[in-house]
Design a protein around this motif. Structure first.
Motif, PDB file in Angstrom:
ATOM      1  N   ASP A 120       0.822  -1.209   0.000  1.00 37.14           N
ATOM      2  CA  ASP A 120       0.000   0.000   0.000  1.00 37.14           C
ATOM      3  C   ASP A 120       0.858   1.262   0.000  1.00 37.14           C
ATOM      4  OD1 ASP A 120      -2.349  -1.410  -0.015  1.00 37.14           O
ATOM      5  OD2 ASP A 120      -2.819  -1.090   2.101  1.00 37.14           O
ATOM      6  N   MET A 121       1.937   1.257   0.782  1.00 33.99           N
ATOM      7  CA  MET A 121       2.795   2.446   0.826  1.00 33.99           C
ATOM      8  C   MET A 121       3.461   2.689  -0.522  1.00 33.99           C
ATOM      9  SD  MET A 121       4.540   2.908   4.562  1.00 33.99           S
ATOM     10  CE  MET A 121       5.742   1.625   4.307  1.00 33.99           C
ATOM     11  N   ALA A 122       3.833   1.615  -1.209  1.00 36.83           N
ATOM     12  CA  ALA A 122       4.406   1.788  -2.549  1.00 36.83           C
ATOM     13  C   ALA A 122       3.389   2.454  -3.471  1.00 36.83           C
ATOM     14  CB  ALA A 122       4.855   0.443  -3.107  1.00 36.83           C
ATOM     15  N   LEU A 123       2.130   1.997  -3.400  1.00 35.47           N
ATOM     16  CA  LEU A 123       1.093   2.565  -4.255  1.00 35.47           C
ATOM     17  C   LEU A 123       0.780   4.013  -3.903  1.00 35.47           C
ATOM     18  CD1 LEU A 123      -1.638  -0.206  -4.642  1.00 35.47           C
ATOM     19  CD2 LEU A 123       0.106   0.473  -6.286  1.00 35.47           C
ATOM     20  N   ILE A 146      -8.523  -6.568   6.074  1.00 34.43           N
ATOM     21  CA  ILE A 146      -8.684  -5.916   4.776  1.00 34.43           C
ATOM     22  C   ILE A 146      -7.540  -4.916   4.594  1.00 34.43           C
ATOM     23  CG2 ILE A 146     -11.186  -6.182   4.828  1.00 34.43           C
ATOM     24  CD1 ILE A 146     -11.331  -3.163   5.497  1.00 34.43           C
ATOM     25  N   PRO A 147      -7.222  -4.539   3.370  1.00 33.84           N
ATOM     26  CA  PRO A 147      -6.177  -3.532   3.163  1.00 33.84           C
ATOM     27  C   PRO A 147      -6.533  -2.235   3.883  1.00 33.84           C
ATOM     28  CG  PRO A 147      -6.652  -4.647   1.106  1.00 33.84           C
ATOM     29  CD  PRO A 147      -7.703  -5.089   2.083  1.00 33.84           C
ATOM     30  N   ASP A 148      -5.633  -1.795   4.754  1.00 36.44           N
ATOM     31  CA  ASP A 148      -5.925  -0.615   5.575  1.00 36.44           C
ATOM     32  C   ASP A 148      -4.947   0.522   5.358  1.00 36.44           C
ATOM     33  OD1 ASP A 148      -3.664  -1.601   6.799  1.00 36.44           O
ATOM     34  OD2 ASP A 148      -4.528  -1.772   8.804  1.00 36.44           O
ATOM     35  N   GLY A 149      -4.049   0.368   4.385  1.00 38.11           N
ATOM     36  CA  GLY A 149      -3.062   1.411   4.132  1.00 38.11           C
ATOM     37  C   GLY A 149      -3.318   2.162   2.845  1.00 38.11           C
ATOM     38  N   GLY A 150      -4.581   2.177   2.406  1.00 39.91           N
ATOM     39  CA  GLY A 150      -4.927   2.876   1.176  1.00 39.91           C
ATOM     40  C   GLY A 150      -5.063   1.971  -0.027  1.00 39.91           C
ATOM     41  N   GLY A 151      -4.804   0.671   0.139  1.00 38.12           N
ATOM     42  CA  GLY A 151      -4.842  -0.241  -1.002  1.00 38.12           C
ATOM     43  C   GLY A 151      -6.187  -0.300  -1.697  1.00 38.12           C
ATOM     44  N   MET A 152      -7.283  -0.194  -0.943  1.00 38.06           N
ATOM     45  CA  MET A 152      -8.598  -0.264  -1.573  1.00 38.06           C
ATOM     46  C   MET A 152      -8.934   1.010  -2.340  1.00 38.06           C
ATOM     47  SD  MET A 152     -10.989  -2.562   0.928  1.00 38.06           S
ATOM     48  CE  MET A 152     -10.867  -1.501   2.376  1.00 38.06           C
ATOM     49  N   PHE A 153      -8.166   2.068  -2.111  1.00 39.01           N
ATOM     50  CA  PHE A 153      -8.301   3.293  -2.906  1.00 39.01           C
ATOM     51  C   PHE A 153      -7.330   3.281  -4.083  1.00 39.01           C
ATOM     52  CE2 PHE A 153      -7.008   7.675  -3.833  1.00 39.01           C
ATOM     53  CZ  PHE A 153      -8.236   8.292  -4.034  1.00 39.01           C
ATOM     54  N   PHE A 154      -6.058   2.963  -3.806  1.00 35.52           N
ATOM     55  CA  PHE A 154      -5.015   3.057  -4.832  1.00 35.52           C
ATOM     56  C   PHE A 154      -5.054   1.912  -5.841  1.00 35.52           C
ATOM     57  CE2 PHE A 154      -2.821   5.079  -1.059  1.00 35.52           C
ATOM     58  CZ  PHE A 154      -2.980   6.376  -1.500  1.00 35.52           C
ATOM     59  N   LEU A 155      -5.252   0.687  -5.362  1.00 40.66           N
ATOM     60  CA  LEU A 155      -5.099  -0.468  -6.248  1.00 40.66           C
ATOM     61  C   LEU A 155      -6.104  -0.470  -7.402  1.00 40.66           C
ATOM     62  CD1 LEU A 155      -3.404  -2.975  -6.749  1.00 40.66           C
ATOM     63  CD2 LEU A 155      -4.935  -4.259  -5.227  1.00 40.66           C
ATOM     64  N   ARG A 157      -7.348   1.965  -8.914  1.00 42.70           N
ATOM     65  CA  ARG A 157      -6.959   3.020  -9.848  1.00 42.70           C
ATOM     66  C   ARG A 157      -5.762   2.616 -10.679  1.00 42.70           C
ATOM     67  NH1 ARG A 157      -9.889   4.841  -6.037  1.00 42.70           N
ATOM     68  NH2 ARG A 157     -11.060   6.798  -6.173  1.00 42.70           N
ATOM     69  N   ARG A 158      -5.015   1.651 -10.187  1.00 40.90           N
ATOM     70  CA  ARG A 158      -3.863   1.128 -10.938  1.00 40.90           C
ATOM     71  C   ARG A 158      -4.262   0.003 -11.888  1.00 40.90           C
ATOM     72  NH1 ARG A 158       1.860   2.423 -11.038  1.00 40.90           N
ATOM     73  NH2 ARG A 158       2.132   4.067  -9.505  1.00 40.90           N
ATOM     74  N   VAL A 159      -5.102  -0.907 -11.413  1.00 39.65           N
ATOM     75  CA  VAL A 159      -5.311  -2.158 -12.172  1.00 39.65           C
ATOM     76  C   VAL A 159      -6.758  -2.415 -12.558  1.00 39.65           C
ATOM     77  CG1 VAL A 159      -3.312  -3.189 -11.029  1.00 39.65           C
ATOM     78  CG2 VAL A 159      -5.597  -3.614 -10.097  1.00 39.65           C
ATOM     79  N   GLY A 160      -7.709  -1.569 -12.132  1.00 40.79           N
ATOM     80  CA  GLY A 160      -9.116  -1.809 -12.386  1.00 40.79           C
ATOM     81  C   GLY A 160      -9.749  -2.566 -11.226  1.00 40.79           C
ATOM     82  N   LYS A 217      -0.390  18.439  -8.933  1.00 39.24           N
ATOM     83  CA  LYS A 217      -0.520  17.133  -8.284  1.00 39.24           C
ATOM     84  C   LYS A 217      -1.740  17.099  -7.379  1.00 39.24           C
ATOM     85  CE  LYS A 217       1.858  13.948  -5.133  1.00 39.24           C
ATOM     86  NZ  LYS A 217       3.157  13.539  -4.542  1.00 39.24           N
ATOM     87  N   SER A 218      -1.991  18.166  -6.642  1.00 45.36           N
ATOM     88  CA  SER A 218      -3.130  18.180  -5.723  1.00 45.36           C
ATOM     89  C   SER A 218      -4.451  18.028  -6.473  1.00 45.36           C
ATOM     90  CB  SER A 218      -3.137  19.474  -4.899  1.00 45.36           C
ATOM     91  OG  SER A 218      -3.464  20.599  -5.699  1.00 45.36           O
ATOM     92  N   ILE A 219      -4.532  18.566  -7.682  1.00 48.26           N
ATOM     93  CA  ILE A 219      -5.760  18.437  -8.477  1.00 48.26           C
ATOM     94  C   ILE A 219      -5.839  17.061  -9.122  1.00 48.26           C
ATOM     95  CG2 ILE A 219      -7.055  19.371 -10.430  1.00 48.26           C
ATOM     96  CD1 ILE A 219      -5.736  22.096  -9.808  1.00 48.26           C
ATOM     97  N   LEU A 220      -4.741  16.589  -9.680  1.00 45.59           N
ATOM     98  CA  LEU A 220      -4.743  15.261 -10.306  1.00 45.59           C
ATOM     99  C   LEU A 220      -5.112  14.167  -9.309  1.00 45.59           C
ATOM    100  CD1 LEU A 220      -1.561  15.557 -12.544  1.00 45.59           C
ATOM    101  CD2 LEU A 220      -3.900  15.168 -13.347  1.00 45.59           C
ATOM    102  N   ASN A 221      -4.682  14.323  -8.060  1.00 44.12           N
ATOM    103  CA  ASN A 221      -5.011  13.328  -7.043  1.00 44.12           C
ATOM    104  C   ASN A 221      -6.514  13.224  -6.794  1.00 44.12           C
ATOM    105  OD1 ASN A 221      -2.397  12.531  -6.604  1.00 44.12           O
ATOM    106  ND2 ASN A 221      -2.167  13.529  -4.627  1.00 44.12           N
TER     107      ASN A 221
END
Length: 260
Positions: A120-123, A146-155, A157-160, A217-221
């Protein structure tokens, strides 16, 4: 005195933050999390630093949360477990958000296994460059979590969404080549040149206006969550700030002077 669990080095305005518990594959302890937060806050405030590389010392990038700490949490009185967990989650999310919202480019240089919170930190970084020895696993399910480090938000967006579900539900390991194919990693590198390649990429990404970069970056995020109207409105406000920046004024004057 025990060695620091986080090491920070600065070279040519690029900060390298190294997770430093190699004997535990850089699993995140409470002490390590506290030191990481302090390092991220310091680097974020330092305008002389143009970009950040996050990596791990030893064979692993980050094995996730320290399981011994999990055992200690389970020994708390039953009536305190939930609130203790909620309080801990606020600290985890603060750590991840410091990386995600860092007003400068961030690159995870994944040198080995990135599992659970480590993945999650890498993502949470803007980009991931992985060595051929790297692997990724959202292995929370194997601990009943469950993923608690942002994985359910980041992942997703990376892979669908479907692929993210498959990786979270199975907790399986993804090697470096598959990570590149799926879009988890952006680039691959040989182990011996990983940090050098990450540093060169960070330098390339941070050459432009730091003001424009931070605002963009703040807007793209937020762009997946906002409407087009909201993105345009935030862009207008950010551009107005950019108009007043020293970088914009200097670049316009330099262009005009060079073309006369």
């Amino acid at each position: 005195m025990s060695p620091s669990t986080i090491q920070v080095t600065i070279d040519s305005r690029i900060a390298t933050i190294t997770l430093n518990r190699p004997e535990k594959r850089n699993a995140i302890s409470n002490e390590m999390r506290t030191e990481l937060i302090a390092a991220l806050e310091t680097v974020s405030r330092d305008r002389a630093i143009r970009a950040v590389v996050l990596t791990g010392n030893g064979k692993g990038f980050c094995a996730g949360g320290d399981v011994s700490g999990m055992a200690e949490r389970m020994e708390a009185p039953a009536g305190e477990v939930a609130f203790n967990g909620w309080s801990r989650q606020q600290i985890v999310h603060h750590t991840v958000n410091l990386l995600y919202s860092m007003p400068k480019p961030t690159i995870a240089a994944v040198n080995g296994a990135a599992a659970g919170l480590g993945a999650d930190m890498a993502l949470s970084c803007d980009f991931i460059i992985a060595s051929q020895e790297a692997s990724f696993a959202w292995s929370y399910i194997k601990r009943g979590l469950i993923p608690d480090g942002g994985g359910m938000f980041f992942l997703p967006r990376r892979v669908g969404i479907a692929r993210a579900k498959e990786l979270v539900f199975s907790g399986r390991k993804v090697d470096a080549n598959e990570a590149l194919e799926l879009g988890i990693a952006d680039r691959l590198s040989d182990a011996g040149s990983l940090l050098g390649d990450a540093h060169a990429w960070a330098t390339e990404l941070s050459q432009g206006s730091s003001t424009a970069l931070a605002l963009g970056k703040s807007i793209l995020n937020q762009s997946y969550e906002l409407s087009a109207h909201q993105v345009f409105a935030q862009g207008s406000q950010a551009q107005a700030v950019c108009y007043t920046s020293r970088e914009h004024r200097d670049s316009v004057h330099a262009f005009l002077n060079n073309t006369k």
